[in-house]
Every structure is written in C-alpha cells, then in structure tokens.
Write an enzyme that holds these catalytic residues in place. Structure first.
Site, PDB file in Angstrom:
ATOM      1  N   SER A 205       0.812  -1.218   0.000  1.00  0.00           N
ATOM      2  CA  SER A 205       0.000   0.000   0.000  1.00  0.00           C
ATOM      3  C   SER A 205       0.843   1.265   0.000  1.00  0.00           C
ATOM      4  CB  SER A 205      -0.921   0.026   1.224  1.00  0.00           C
ATOM      5  OG  SER A 205      -1.883  -0.984   1.096  1.00  0.00           O
TER       6      SER A 205
ATOM      7  N   ASP B  69      -5.315   0.283  -4.488  1.00  0.00           N
ATOM      8  CA  ASP B  69      -3.867   0.250  -4.648  1.00  0.00           C
ATOM      9  C   ASP B  69      -3.406  -1.113  -5.163  1.00  0.00           C
ATOM     10  OD1 ASP B  69      -4.793  -0.835  -2.284  1.00  0.00           O
ATOM     11  OD2 ASP B  69      -3.400   0.239  -0.986  1.00  0.00           O
TER      12      ASP B  69
HETATM   13 ZN   LIG Z   1      -2.597  -4.943   2.518  1.00  0.00          ZN
END
Ligand SMILES: [Zn+2]
Length: 566
Positions: A134, A375
């Site tokens: 992330s 993401d």
């Molecule tokens: Zn994660």
C-alpha cells in the site's frame, strides 16, 4: 527540535479577471475554451502514446501532463480521491452479489454505486515488484511516481517527492484525509508525509502535525491511530519518545484534536460542521471493522465522509477555495489479509455506501471530480472453489453462510486466544469453540470434529487460528483465497464528475492505466505543480525523512497483521 514555519501560499486566490471589462472577459472565456480543447487533444494524443509505450513493456508511462487545469483559472475545483485498499475485481462481484442477497434481488440485476461509474482499470506494480504494497501503491497516486514497496512519498532512491495534497495546499486549497486505519498508516501517510519506510509511523505523525519543511499541510484528518500522537509516558502510546503531539499540535495551528465524545460535542455545537483545522482520532490503532463497530464508540466511514465534505465545503465556499480530500476504505484490505469474507464484505458495503454519498456530493457540486480505485488486490480472492481435486467443483454461491456470521475472525481469534490462556480444560474449551466461536461468531452449526479439535488446541497460534476460521466459513460459502498477502492483478478504476461539460475530462481515466497516471490526472485537473514541491523538500538540508524513530512499537493486540506490508 527544529520547528518549521507554515509556508504561505504561493498563488493568490483572487480571480484576476475581476478587474476586466465585459469584452475582455468574453475574450478570456473563448481563450479558455480553446485551451480546454487543446488540453484535451493533447491528452488524447498522449493517451495514444501511452498505449504504444505500454505495448513496448514500458513500466513508467508518461501521459497527459500538460501543465494547467482544463477549468477556468480562479474557479475553485475539488478532487475527492477514494482508495478501496485491497479491493480487487472479484471483491466487487462479491460485494454486489451479497447485496443482491440482502435486498432480495433474486435475479441479481441491480448495480452497486460503483458499477455505474466504472471507467477503466489500473495496473498496480511498484518499482521493485509486480505485487505492490500500500505504501508504493499510494505513492503512485500521491507523487505520480513508481517507488519501492514500503516507500512513503519518496522516490526509488529514497528522496522525498511532492504529493498532490501538498501541491493542492500550495495553491491555497483545503486538504483532508478520512480513513479507517491509523491515520499514520501507509495510504494516508503517502499523501501527507515522507519517510523511507512505512513502519516509521511515529515520524509520520510528527510530519502530519506539521513539523517538517513544509509546515502543516492537512486541514482535516479523521481516522484511528491516536497511539502515535501520545507520549510514551502514556498508557497505550506507540511512540518510542516522550513527544506529546496532541499538546504540540496547537503550535501548528490545529484548533481541535478530538476523541469521539469531543468530536460529537463539537459537531453538535457547530451545526454538524467541524471548525478547521481539526483532527479526530477515534481509536488508539485501526478503527474496528464495520461488522464489529459499536455505533456509540466510533463513526463509520460514510459518517466521517459526510462530516468531512460538509466541513471542507463550508470553509472552501467561504474562502473561495477548492479542496483535495482522500478517503480510504482502509480495512477492506485487512479483512482480505485475514481471509475473512465476513469482515471483508461489510467493509465493502460500507465503502459502497460512502461512494453513494460522495456521488451525491459530486452531483450537487460542479467542478468536482471523484476517483475511486484500489492500490492492489488482496487475498487472491475469488468466487468459486474446488475443495477436492478428484471431484468436479460445484458451481455454488451461498451468501446465507456469510449472512449468518456476526463477528470478524480477528475478534474471534483474540477471544479464543484469551480463552486458551485461562486454562479452562479441554471439555469447556470444546464447548466454547462450538458455541461461541463457530456458532455465535460465524453462524456455523455443522462444525466437524476436526474443526473443534484444531481450535481447541491451546498450542494453536493466532495466525493459524485466524486463517482456519476464515477458511472454515469461506469453504461453506464456496469462496477461495490464494494468499494472506497481496496479488498483482489489475484493479478497477471508477470516476465521476457532475456537469455534462466536465464529463469528457474523465476521458483521461478511461481504459487501462498505470497507477501513477491517477496521480498525473489529479495534478492535471487541479493544475498542480508537484515538481516545485519536490524541489522545496529537497532544499531542506537535514535528512528528516530518514528517521530518528524507525520501527516504533506497534499495538499488536488490536490487529494481528501488523508485521508485514499491507
Ligand atoms: Zn494490505
């Protein structure tokens, strides 16, 4: 300790056209319209170029940045960037199908709030891996740059890169972050801080407060993560030092740093609008999963979003500013890390609800663009499972299995570990497992002897229990997982804007894009100058982003999956 002054906005907010006469204004309007057309043509050309580059296996695609926004100068513009962390295409199918079950849509024809605004897909790889984390994922959105896994708004060489939030602040816009993780966690951090590793959350909190070369950049911050703002002399602090950021925050213009009761009281006193700058920290660590949330203890993502939009709009309208707001459904990812289809789906439904609210705001507020993407995917999650290689799989979908569960496997695992520690004996433990954990918690009434036996073993470790519980319910619902980490698949890209004239603006997001192009798009739409921020950051002599407080102590009791990259 070095304190840095807040930097005054570099661009004036006034519309320079106010001093022009009618004819001059008309000429300017015509010129602006042709500029918009020129910008769009350039965008299309660059998109074509992007396709060529992509086919040549280029990792970094350069498209669409022509400096300057498509909108008239002086008009306020808003961008709402929504991140559904760890939410892949299968999770969208799952959330939508579960919603059909909940609403008795037996034919399954209704669309979710996201389906109606699908524009494309995003490729998620980082600079050092096909599978991103992330931190690198959010840095691609915030700096429009690929970086390494764990990078928080620094480039592959570990050098800070200007973010869209900081560049928006430079244009005197308001800025906000709304999340359900700790506010110091990777995604919000990558918009509002610069460190060489995501685990430097104690340093991230210091920078978010405003103690770094640019000064305070965030006007509104709602989420969890209070522990990184408390000195290590306080119980529940995650800081390795004695800094009391709640106290220090008043030096950086923060008017209000609030826990949930204070937040509610302030809203009540101010017609449900937060006076800015304000920080609401509603949990020492991550906020609870939506399925476990106590409504009188923590707000939901959609409730926080409501307040954020109202508060930013009120202040932005008063001062003729636009705003940049990042909203993250942070724990969609964590439900998938746990392979917990129950926590995962309730986070998804809350995200859908939040999307609906944001879409209503966008419809009422021209010159606002909302983008929603992930993401990365988490869990290698899918609908369809073959438990026995010798038996052709049944094509089943059993939403009622998921619907019977009442509690996340994270809470159930913690409960079971606590129970084991009490040494109540095998028989009592087996009863507890059958009745409380599997029965009450997961709605499983057909537990096997093997399942009871595994869970009643006092030597079982937390991660094994967590995975076992997640798979016990997933198997019954015919859902599959390949990993407790992330995967490298493309994720869906959604976007919306209000006015018909603005819809072609979204053309830049249609199709398949590198994740960095989302940051480029925001930059382009708002007319941001990320390079000038990078340059301002590079002028500071100290290596403030390399940390005094690396790898601070984390609260391992709340979330069981802190150790690895989320
Ligand atoms: Zn994660």
């Amino acid at each position: 300790m070095v304190r840095h002054e807040s930097t005054a906005p570099l661009l004036a907010n006034e519309d320079p056209r106010d001093s022009f006469d009618e004819d001059e204004r008309e000429l300017l309007k015509q010129e602006e319209r042709s500029q918009i057309r020129r910008d769009r043509r350039r965008m299309c050309l660059c998109l074509g170029l992007a396709a060529v580059l992509a086919s040549a296996a280029a990792i970094t695609t350069t498209y669409l940045i022509t400096r300057g926004s498509p909108l008239a100068a002086g008009r306020s513009r808003n961008v709402i960037m929504m991140v559904s962390d760890g939410f892949g295409p299968a999770s969208q199918t799952y959330g939508r199908s579960f919603w059909h079950f909940k609403t008795n849509d037996t034919e399954g024809v209704s669309l979710s709030s996201l389906d109606k605004i699908l524009v494309g897909a995003s490729r998620t790889r980082s600079s050092d891996s096909l599978v991103t984390d992330s931190a690198a994922g959010a840095t691609a959105f915030s700096c429009a740059k690929k970086s390494y896994n764990a990078a928080i708004a620094v480039d592959p060489n570990g050098i800070p890169c200007g973010t869209v939030l900081e560049a928006a602040k430079q244009l005197n816009m308001l800025t906000g972050l709304v999340v359900t993780s700790r506010v110091t966690h990777a995604t919000p951090a990558a918009f509002s801080a610069h460190v060489v590793h995501r685990d430097m959350e104690a340093d991230i909190a210091v920078q978010q407060m405003g103690d770094y070369p640019l000064g305070r950049q965030v006007d509104l911050m709602l989420g969890g993560g209070r522990c990184f703002f408390l000195p290590n002399t306080t119980e529940g602090s995650c800081r390795p030092d004695g800094r009391d950021l709640i106290k220090e925050s008043s030096d950086y213009e923060w008017k209000h740093v609030l826990d949930y009761p204070q937040y509610q009281e302030l809203l009540k006193q101010n017609k449900q609008i937060l006076p800015l700058p304000a920080m609401g920290l509603f949990h020492p660590s991550h906020m609870n999963f939506e399925i476990d949330r106590k409504k009188d203890k923590e707000p939901s993502l959609s409730e926080m979003t409501d307040v954020a939009l109202r508060s930013l709009k009120a202040r932005a309208t008063d001062e003729n500013q636009g705003f940049f707001l990042m909203i993250e459904g942070s724990r969609i990812d964590m439900g998938a890390h746990n392979n917990d289809p129950v926590a995962h789906v309730h986070e998804i439904l809350e995200y859908h609800k939040t999307i609906q609210k944001v879409r209503e705001f966008v419809a009422d507020n021209p010159d606002t663009v909302m983008i929603s993407t992930s993401d990365h995917e988490t869990g290698g999650f899918t609908l369809g499972l073959q438990p026995d290689p010798n038996t052709y799989p049944d094509y089943l979908w059993r939403p009622e299995v998921i619907d019977r569960a009442t509690t996340s496997t994270e809470i159930l695992t913690a409960d079971l570990i606590t129970y084991h520690a009490q040494n109540r004996g095998l028989s009592a433990t087996q009863k507890f497992v059958r009745k409380e954990i599997l029965g009450q918690g997961l709605g499983i009434s057909d537990a096997t002897e093997e399942e009871i036996s595994f869970l009643s073993n006092p030597d079982a470790i937390a991660n094994d229990i967590l995975r076992f519980l997640g798979h016990a319910i997933s198997r019954r619902a015919n859902l599959g997982w390949t990993t407790m980490g992330h995967t490298g698949v493309d994720v869906n890209l959604y976007a919306e804007t209000a006015k018909e004239v603005d819809r072609s603006v979204l053309d830049g997001l249609r199709g398949n894009h590198e994740n960095t192009e989302i940051g480029e798009f925001i930059s382009w739409y708002l007319g941001l100058d990320l390079e000038s921020i990078t340059s301002r950051l590079s002028k500071s002599s100290t290596e403030w982003f390399k940390s005094k407080n690396a790898f601070s102590a984390l609260d391992h009791t709340h979330s069981l999956h802190e150790e690895t990259g989320h």
